[in-house]
Design an enzyme around this catalytic site. Structure first.
Site, mmCIF file in Angstrom:
data_model
loop_
_atom_site.group_PDB
_atom_site.id
_atom_site.type_symbol
_atom_site.label_atom_id
_atom_site.label_comp_id
_atom_site.label_asym_id
_atom_site.label_seq_id
_atom_site.Cartn_x
_atom_site.Cartn_y
_atom_site.Cartn_z
ATOM 1 N N HIS A 256 0.840 -1.197 0.000
ATOM 2 C CA HIS A 256 0.000 0.000 0.000
ATOM 3 C C HIS A 256 0.872 1.242 0.000
ATOM 4 C CE1 HIS A 256 1.168 -0.281 4.205
ATOM 5 N NE2 HIS A 256 0.833 0.994 4.349
ATOM 6 N N ASP A 258 0.741 5.177 1.877
ATOM 7 C CA ASP A 258 0.042 5.851 2.969
ATOM 8 C C ASP A 258 -0.732 7.061 2.441
ATOM 9 O OD1 ASP A 258 1.164 4.058 4.726
ATOM 10 O OD2 ASP A 258 2.803 5.387 5.315
ATOM 11 N N HIS A 313 4.799 0.042 -0.119
ATOM 12 C CA HIS A 313 5.535 -0.673 0.913
ATOM 13 C C HIS A 313 4.611 -1.644 1.630
ATOM 14 C CE1 HIS A 313 3.947 3.063 2.689
ATOM 15 N NE2 HIS A 313 3.887 2.420 3.839
ATOM 16 N N ARG A 323 6.712 -8.845 16.376
ATOM 17 C CA ARG A 323 7.249 -7.517 16.078
ATOM 18 C C ARG A 323 6.247 -6.458 16.513
ATOM 19 N NH1 ARG A 323 6.669 -4.436 11.094
ATOM 20 N NH2 ARG A 323 8.187 -2.749 11.032
#
Length: 396
Positions: A256, A258, A313, A323
């Site tokens: 996607h 941002d 990204h 994570r």
């Protein structure tokens, strides 16, 4: 760095139609879906079909070893001297014309505060589901708790949990973040709200400093974009990516761009996950102590008339390691007009995008389109052709 989008209902054939939604159910089906999702974090073998992503999206993930070439920009030095500013502006100009990612030092964020914010996220995601569900995200909104977007999508679910909340920029003693935590989760969470109130303020100051560098890099001066975003209304998101038995078949966050203007990401420890698509390959952006990862979003790409890139990204997950990360999305005031500055040459480049407000773009990504590499182009077609007769944009 983190997908702010919602479901898509666009009917234009040239646009990718996003996933079907699971409607909120007053009889508790939504809560049951989320409970089932959280049970999946303990799977030892294969993941369920709704979490499987197309091979084109996931490949290669674990095989990716090449790191993205990102400059390390000393924002503190840029603010202290003209020479530091020239160097920083040249660094971000080169990076943003290519892929829109860079890392920053000298940002002024207290390491102890950053650690407290990361630990606070870890503590929140370890809470019982019933407690987290007090902050459950309402349909059509971007703030609140969500687990794998199971309340909205039926397939291509991300392997993650998130907690998002708003942060209004102002010069006073704002308590918006603290009030959010106490009103949704209870008075026991006041201390956590205080941590995130302070962290959001630090992110606001860092992002506005970065905007000074961006303004200089585009020949507009230090104050142009800083003033534009000074009264903004930004979004803070805590991310948790659990261990996954089949990391090469799913995504922590799918590919996607941002929608926001700027994203500042704090990654926890040495566990990598952020990857950027450049020149036909996925490239890693590995965590580095004391550095923040910054990327240009669609809103700033429109403000620069396409000179600076909002790059595709994603976030991958791991078999043996969980994570966590914190993402701060810098956004303008909801009703502020987003358009490039007035042209400085007699033959300016054609306008690529029509005028819009942040509220327009948020509405589009929350109700009509799931953010991807074509969000801004799809949004521009949705709005109509660029208007060249409107008065030039001013920061105020």
């Amino acid at each position: 760095m983190v997908d702010l989008s919602n479901s898509a209902t666009m009917s234009t054939p040239s646009m990718e139609i996003a996933l079907g939604c699971i409607p909120a159910d007053p009889n508790g089906i939504e809560s049951k879906n989320v409970t089932n999702v959280l049970d999946l974090w303990h799977l030892k073998k294969e993941i369920p079909a709704p979490f499987v992503w197309p091979h084109a999206d996931t490949h290669p993930s674990s095989l990716t070893t090449t790191e993205l070439d990102v400059p390390v920009v000393d924002v503190g030095a840029a603010l202290r001297s003209a020479a530091g500013m020239r160097h920083a502006a040249a660094q971000v100009a080169a990076a943003c014309a290519s892929h829109g990612f860079f890392q920053v030092t000298g940002h002024g964020v207290d390491p102890a505060l950053a650690r407290a914010a990361l630990d606070g996220a870890g503590g929140f995601f370890d809470l019982p589901l019933a407690t987290k569900q007090r902050a459950r995200r309402a349909p059509g909104t971007v703030t609140g708790y969500a687990s794998a977007h199971a309340d909205r999508f039926a397939s291509k679910l991300p392997w993650k949990e998130t907690l998002s909340f708003g942060h209004d920029h102002d010069d006073g003693d704002s308590r918006v973040v603290v009030d959010y935590f106490t009103s949704t989760l209870g008075d026991d969470f006041k201390d956590l709200g205080e941590v995130y109130q302070e962290y959001c303020k630090a992110m606001e100051e860092a992002s506005l400093a970065i905007m000074e560098v961006l303004g200089v890099s585009l020949g507009l001066g230090r104050g142009y974009y800083r003033d534009f975003f000074a009264d903004g209304s930004s979004i803070m998101r805590c991310n948790y990516y659990p261990r996954c038995p089949e990391p090469d078949r799913t995504m922590g966050t799918g590919p996607h761009c941002d929608p926001s203007a700027l994203t500042i990401l704090l990654q926890d420890g040495a566990v990598d996950g952020l990857q950027v698509f450049l020149d036909g390959a996925w490239r890693s952006v590995r965590p580095k102590p004391g550095e923040l990862v910054v990327n240009i979003g669609d809103t700033f790409m429109a403000l620069s008339n396409g000179r600076y890139k909002s790059c595709l990204h994603r976030a991958v997950v791991h078999r043996e390691q969980e994570r966590r990360s914190l993402a701060y999305f810098l956004c303008p005031r909801h009703d502020r007009l987003v358009r490039p500055p007035p042209p400085s040459s007699p033959a300016p480049a054609p306008r690529l995008y029509p005028d819009f407000t942040w509220a327009d773009l948020m509405r589009f990504t929350q109700r009509h389109y799931r953010a991807d590499s074509r969000t801004l182009d799809a949004f521009a077609r949705w709005l109509g052709p660029p208007s060249c007769s409107a008065p030039p944009m001013s920061p105020g």
